[in-house]
Enzyme design. Structure first.
Site, PDB file in Angstrom:
ATOM      1  N   GLY A   1     113.342  68.992  10.084  1.00 30.64           N
ATOM      2  CA  GLY A   1     112.828  68.658   8.751  1.00 30.64           C
ATOM      3  C   GLY A   1     112.782  67.152   8.587  1.00 30.64           C
ATOM      4  O   GLY A   1     112.675  66.401   9.562  1.00 30.64           O
ATOM      5  N   SER A   2     112.907  66.722   7.349  1.00 34.45           N
ATOM      6  CA  SER A   2     112.717  65.304   7.064  1.00 34.45           C
ATOM      7  C   SER A   2     113.961  64.480   7.433  1.00 34.45           C
ATOM      8  O   SER A   2     115.083  64.992   7.447  1.00 34.45           O
ATOM      9  CB  SER A   2     112.401  65.128   5.571  1.00 34.45           C
ATOM     10  OG  SER A   2     113.486  65.605   4.811  1.00 34.45           O
TER      11      SER A   2
ATOM     12  N   CYS B   1     105.251  67.091  12.987  1.00 31.14           N
ATOM     13  CA  CYS B   1     105.997  65.840  13.133  1.00 31.14           C
ATOM     14  C   CYS B   1     105.526  65.046  14.346  1.00 31.14           C
ATOM     15  O   CYS B   1     105.865  63.878  14.468  1.00 31.14           O
ATOM     16  CB  CYS B   1     107.493  66.111  13.191  1.00 31.14           C
ATOM     17  SG  CYS B   1     107.915  67.398  14.349  1.00 31.14           S
TER      18      CYS B   1
ATOM     19  N   TRP C   1     108.657  74.499   7.013  1.00 26.29           N
ATOM     20  CA  TRP C   1     107.542  75.420   6.755  1.00 26.29           C
ATOM     21  C   TRP C   1     106.379  75.231   7.717  1.00 26.29           C
ATOM     22  O   TRP C   1     105.482  76.051   7.762  1.00 26.29           O
ATOM     23  CB  TRP C   1     107.045  75.238   5.312  1.00 26.29           C
ATOM     24  CG  TRP C   1     106.858  73.789   4.941  1.00 26.29           C
ATOM     25  CD1 TRP C   1     107.747  73.004   4.259  1.00 26.29           C
ATOM     26  CD2 TRP C   1     105.747  72.938   5.260  1.00 26.29           C
ATOM     27  NE1 TRP C   1     107.259  71.719   4.140  1.00 26.29           N
ATOM     28  CE2 TRP C   1     106.031  71.661   4.750  1.00 26.29           C
ATOM     29  CE3 TRP C   1     104.537  73.137   5.934  1.00 26.29           C
ATOM     30  CZ2 TRP C   1     105.162  70.582   4.888  1.00 26.29           C
ATOM     31  CZ3 TRP C   1     103.666  72.069   6.078  1.00 26.29           C
ATOM     32  CH2 TRP C   1     103.981  70.804   5.555  1.00 26.29           C
ATOM     33  N   ASN C   2     106.351  74.116   8.470  1.00 25.62           N
ATOM     34  CA  ASN C   2     105.109  73.861   9.223  1.00 25.62           C
ATOM     35  C   ASN C   2     104.984  74.701  10.493  1.00 25.62           C
ATOM     36  O   ASN C   2     103.884  74.976  10.955  1.00 25.62           O
ATOM     37  CB  ASN C   2     104.930  72.369   9.509  1.00 25.62           C
ATOM     38  CG  ASN C   2     106.030  71.771  10.328  1.00 25.62           C
ATOM     39  OD1 ASN C   2     107.100  72.368  10.478  1.00 25.62           O
ATOM     40  ND2 ASN C   2     105.797  70.594  10.862  1.00 25.62           N
TER      41      ASN C   2
ATOM     42  N   LYS D   1     118.368  79.539   7.700  1.00 28.20           N
ATOM     43  CA  LYS D   1     117.756  79.445   6.378  1.00 28.20           C
ATOM     44  C   LYS D   1     116.354  78.881   6.561  1.00 28.20           C
ATOM     45  O   LYS D   1     116.181  77.712   6.880  1.00 28.20           O
ATOM     46  CB  LYS D   1     118.530  78.516   5.442  1.00 28.20           C
ATOM     47  CG  LYS D   1     117.974  78.600   4.021  1.00 28.20           C
ATOM     48  CD  LYS D   1     118.106  77.327   3.219  1.00 28.20           C
ATOM     49  CE  LYS D   1     117.005  76.334   3.442  1.00 28.20           C
ATOM     50  NZ  LYS D   1     115.682  76.730   2.940  1.00 28.20           N
ATOM     51  N   PRO D   2     115.335  79.734   6.383  1.00 28.10           N
ATOM     52  CA  PRO D   2     113.975  79.214   6.511  1.00 28.10           C
ATOM     53  C   PRO D   2     113.590  78.379   5.298  1.00 28.10           C
ATOM     54  O   PRO D   2     114.252  78.442   4.256  1.00 28.10           O
ATOM     55  CB  PRO D   2     113.126  80.488   6.584  1.00 28.10           C
ATOM     56  CG  PRO D   2     113.921  81.538   5.889  1.00 28.10           C
ATOM     57  CD  PRO D   2     115.376  81.172   6.073  1.00 28.10           C
ATOM     58  N   ALA D   3     112.511  77.622   5.439  1.00 33.18           N
ATOM     59  CA  ALA D   3     111.997  76.851   4.295  1.00 33.18           C
ATOM     60  C   ALA D   3     111.615  77.807   3.177  1.00 33.18           C
ATOM     61  O   ALA D   3     111.132  78.915   3.440  1.00 33.18           O
ATOM     62  CB  ALA D   3     110.789  76.042   4.737  1.00 33.18           C
TER      63      ALA D   3
ATOM     64  N   GLU E   1     115.936  67.414  14.512  1.00 29.27           N
ATOM     65  CA  GLU E   1     114.526  67.115  14.825  1.00 29.27           C
ATOM     66  C   GLU E   1     113.895  66.631  13.533  1.00 29.27           C
ATOM     67  O   GLU E   1     113.625  67.429  12.641  1.00 29.27           O
ATOM     68  CB  GLU E   1     113.799  68.376  15.294  1.00 29.27           C
ATOM     69  CG  GLU E   1     114.310  68.973  16.574  1.00 29.27           C
ATOM     70  CD  GLU E   1     113.917  68.168  17.793  1.00 29.27           C
ATOM     71  OE1 GLU E   1     113.185  67.153  17.650  1.00 29.27           O
ATOM     72  OE2 GLU E   1     114.362  68.542  18.883  1.00 29.27           O
ATOM     73  N   LEU E   2     113.666  65.312  13.431  1.00 35.18           N
ATOM     74  CA  LEU E   2     113.305  64.742  12.130  1.00 35.18           C
ATOM     75  C   LEU E   2     111.885  64.187  12.135  1.00 35.18           C
ATOM     76  O   LEU E   2     111.062  64.572  12.949  1.00 35.18           O
ATOM     77  CB  LEU E   2     114.362  63.709  11.748  1.00 35.18           C
ATOM     78  CG  LEU E   2     115.815  64.227  11.857  1.00 35.18           C
ATOM     79  CD1 LEU E   2     116.817  63.134  11.548  1.00 35.18           C
ATOM     80  CD2 LEU E   2     116.043  65.442  10.986  1.00 35.18           C
TER      81      LEU E   2
ATOM     82  N   GLU F   1     105.239  58.413   7.653  1.00 30.35           N
ATOM     83  CA  GLU F   1     104.633  59.644   8.130  1.00 30.35           C
ATOM     84  C   GLU F   1     103.677  60.164   7.050  1.00 30.35           C
ATOM     85  O   GLU F   1     104.014  60.161   5.871  1.00 30.35           O
ATOM     86  CB  GLU F   1     105.760  60.659   8.376  1.00 30.35           C
ATOM     87  CG  GLU F   1     105.340  61.901   9.075  1.00 30.35           C
ATOM     88  CD  GLU F   1     106.544  62.777   9.437  1.00 30.35           C
ATOM     89  OE1 GLU F   1     107.494  62.863   8.642  1.00 30.35           O
ATOM     90  OE2 GLU F   1     106.516  63.377  10.523  1.00 30.35           O
TER      91      GLU F   1
END
Ligand code: ADP
Length: 463
Positions: A210-211, A266, A133-134, A157-159, A232-233, A366
Site C-alpha cells: 500500500g502507500s 506501484c 485494491w489495485n 485484511k483486503p482493501a 511493498e510501498l 506518484e
C-alpha cells in the site's frame, strides 16, 4: 466502526454488495485461532502443504471467469487484465507450492572435534497481511502462498474497496482442504484493523502492500512487539529512452507499463525521460497509439482503460495534471475527464504532457493514473540524476540497444526492479520489491519465502 462496508463498482458507482465489518473482538478471535492453528499447520509436512497449495491454485484457475468478473466489478480494471491477474495470482501459489519443499537448513563445520553445528529453518508464526485494491488477487496470493508454504498461518485484511475477490480466494482455499483457521480474512477499515494486528503479540509478521505513509505507520507500530515486516510501498518509476532506443518497441512497452489498471500500479511508469534527439518521433508515435485506447467500463471486452478507483484517486490525478498545466506543461493529448460526483464514478482519459519540469508535482509524486509526463535529457548521467531524484526506489525502465548504456543504467539506477527493454517485469519467480521509501523485503522468487522463515542455530557439544 460501521457495521457494513459498501463495495462499489467504480465504473458506475453502483453498490455491488455490503460486506460485514469484522468487529474488534472477532478479529482478536481470528488471531487466536490462527495462532492455535499454527501449532498443527507448521507440523504438516512440506509435501502435503505443497499438494494443498497446488490444489488451491488449480481451483482458482478453474474459476478464472467468475473471479475475473468479480475483480472487474469491484476494481474497475478491464476484463482482459482481471483474467491476466487471476493467472498471475495462481502463479505465485504454483511457485511457492514448489518452494515449500526446498526450505533447506545446513550444517556448519565446527572449530572443535567435540561440537556439531546445525542450522534449521522454521516458519515465523501467524502472519497478518493488509492488501490494496489495485491487485486484489495477486497481492493476496503473493503473501499467502509463501506464508502457507513456509508453514505459517495467515489472516488477511483486503482493501475496503475490493474485499470480494479476496473472500472468494479464501473460500476456495478452504474448499480444497486448507484448514479454515490456517487462512482467514477479516473486513474493515485500515485504521481500525491495523492497530489490532500490530498490537497483538500473536502476530509475528506483518506484510503490507500500500502507500508509504501507512507502511511507515505499520512498521513503527510493529516495533513494540518486534514483528517481522515486509513492506511493498509507493513508487515513482522513471522510464528512460536512450538515444539508440528502438522507438516503436518502446512505445508499446510504455503503453503496457503506463496504462495497465488505468495507471494505478506501484510500478507504472510515472515519468518518461526521452533523449532529446528522438523526443519528437517518440511523442508523435506514442500519442498516435494512445488515441487508439478505448476508455470505458472494464466489463466491456474491448476496454483498454477503466475508471480510476474513487474520488480520492481522481482528485490526486486531477490536481497533478492541473498543477503541471498551470506551471507550463503542454497537453499533447487527453486532459479529459468523464465523471459523476453524485453517482461516484471517475474516468481520466489517457493524457500526455510535454515540457514537464522537476518543479511540477507530477515529477515528484506518484500519480496512480493514466498520465504520461514527458521530459528530455542529453546525457545518460543527467537521466540517471533525474530518475534517482526521488525518495522512492521501486521500479525503473530503460530502453537501449547499446550494452554499455544498458549496463550504465543497471549500475546507477537506485531501484529494486529494473526493466531493460521491458515494460512488464513482474513474475512469480523473480524478487519484486523496492529500495529507499518504497519498502523493505522482496516478494516472489526464492527471496519471497525468506521473510516467512526463522533461522534456528543448534550447537551440539560434549561429543
Ligand atoms: P491507497 O491510498 O492506495 O488506498 P492505502 O495504503 O491507504 O493505499 O491502502 C492500502 C491498504 O492499507 C488497504 O487495505 C487499507 O485499508 C489499508 N490501510 C489504510 N490505512 C491504514 C492504517 N492506518 N493502518 C493499517 N492499514 C491501513
Amino acid at each position: 466502526m460501521g457495521n457494513t462496508i459498501q463495495v462499489k463498482n467504480p465504473a458506475t458507482g453502483d453498490i455491488l454488495k455490503e460486506v460485514d465489518v469484522t468487529s474488534a473482538s472477532e478479529i482478536e478471535t481470528a488471531l487466536r485461532e490462527g495462532d492455535e492453528a499454527f501449532k498443527s499447520w507448521s507440523k504438516v509436512n512440506a509435501h502435503e502443504r505443497s499438494r494443498l497449495l497446488k490444489e488451491w491454485s488449480e481451483k482458482i484457475k478453474e474459476e478464472t471467469e467468475q473471479l475475473t468478473e468479480v475483480m472487474t466489478l469491484e476494481s474497475g480494471k478491464p476484463l482482459k487484465e482481471s483474467r491476466g491477474e487471476v493467472a498471475y495470482a495462481a502463479s505465485y501459489i504454483d511457485w511457492y507450492a514448489e518452494e515449500a519443499k526446498r526450505i533447506y537448513g545446513r550444517t556448519i563445520p565446527s572449530n572443535t572435534e567435540s561440537k556439531r553445528i546445525v542450522v534449521t529453518k522454521e516458519p515465523v508464526g501467524l502472519v497478518a497481511a493488509i492488501t490494496p485494491w489495485n491487485f486484489p488477487a495477486a497481492m493476496m496470493t503473493r503473501k499467502a502462498a509463501p506464508a502457507l508454504a513456509a508453514g505459517c498461518t495467515f489472516v488477511v485484511k483486503p482493501a475496503e474497496e475490493t474485499p470480494l475477490t479476496t473472500i472468494r480466494l479464501v473460500q476456495l482455499a478452504h474448499e480444497v482442504g486448507i484448514p479454515k483457521n490456517v487462512v482467514q480474512y477479516v473486513n474493515g477499515y485500515g485504521a481500525d484493523v491495523g492497530p489490532i494486528f500490530t498490537d497483538s503479540p500473536l502476530v509475528r509478521k506483518i506484510t503490507f502492500t500500500g502507500s508509504t505513509p501507512v507502511g511507515k505507520l505499520l512498521m513503527e507500530n510493529s516495533a513494540a512487539t518486534m514483528k517481522h515486516v515486509s513492506m511493498e510501498l509507493g513508487g515513482h518509476a522513471p522510464l528512460i529512452l536512450a538515444k539508440d532506443a528502438d522507438i516503436d518497441f518502446a512505445v508499446e512497452q510504455t503503453l503496457a507499463s503506463k496504462f495497465r489498471n488505468a495507471g494505478q500500479t506501484c510500478i507504472c511508469a510515472n515519468r518518461v525521460l526521452v533523449h532529446e534527439s528522438i523526443a519528437d518521433e517518440f511523442s508523435e508515435k506514442l500519442t498516435a497509439r494512445i488515441k487508439e485506447l478505448k476508455v470505458g467500463n472494464g466489463l466491456h471486452e474491448e476496454t483498454d482503460v477503466g475508471p480510476v478507483i474513487n474520488a480520492d484517486g481522481y482528485e490526486k490525478i486531477h490536481t497533478q495534471i492541473e498543477d503541471a498545466v498551470d506551471k507550463g506543461a503542454k497537453v499533447l493529448y487527453g486532459h479529459q475527464y468523464d465523471k459523476d460526483d453524485e453517482k461516484g464514478y471517475y474516468f481520466v482519459h489517457p493524457t500526455v504532457l510535454e515540457n514537464v519540469g522537476e518543479g511540477m508535482d507530477i515529477m515528484q509524486e506518484e500519480t496512480f493514473g493514466p498520465v504520461i509526463p514527458l521530459t528530455t535529457f542529453r546525457e545518460n548521467e543527467e537521466a540517471v540524476n533525474i530518475a534517482n531524484n526521488t525518495p522512492f526506489g521501486l521500479a525503473a525502465y530503460f530502453f537501449t540497444n547499446d550494452y554499455r548504456t544498458g549496463i550504465y543504467y543497471q549500475e546507477h539506477l537506485k531501484f529494486g526492479i529494473l526493466g531493460w527493454n521491458d515494460g512488464a517485469p513482474s513474475a512469480a519467480h523473480a524478487p519484486f520489491g523496492g529500495m529507499k521509501e518504497s519498502g523493505i523485503g522482496r516478494e516472489g522468487g526464492p527471496e519471497g519465502i525468506e521473510p516467512y522463515i526463522e533461522t534456528k542455530y543448534l550447537s551440539i557439544g560434549g561429543i
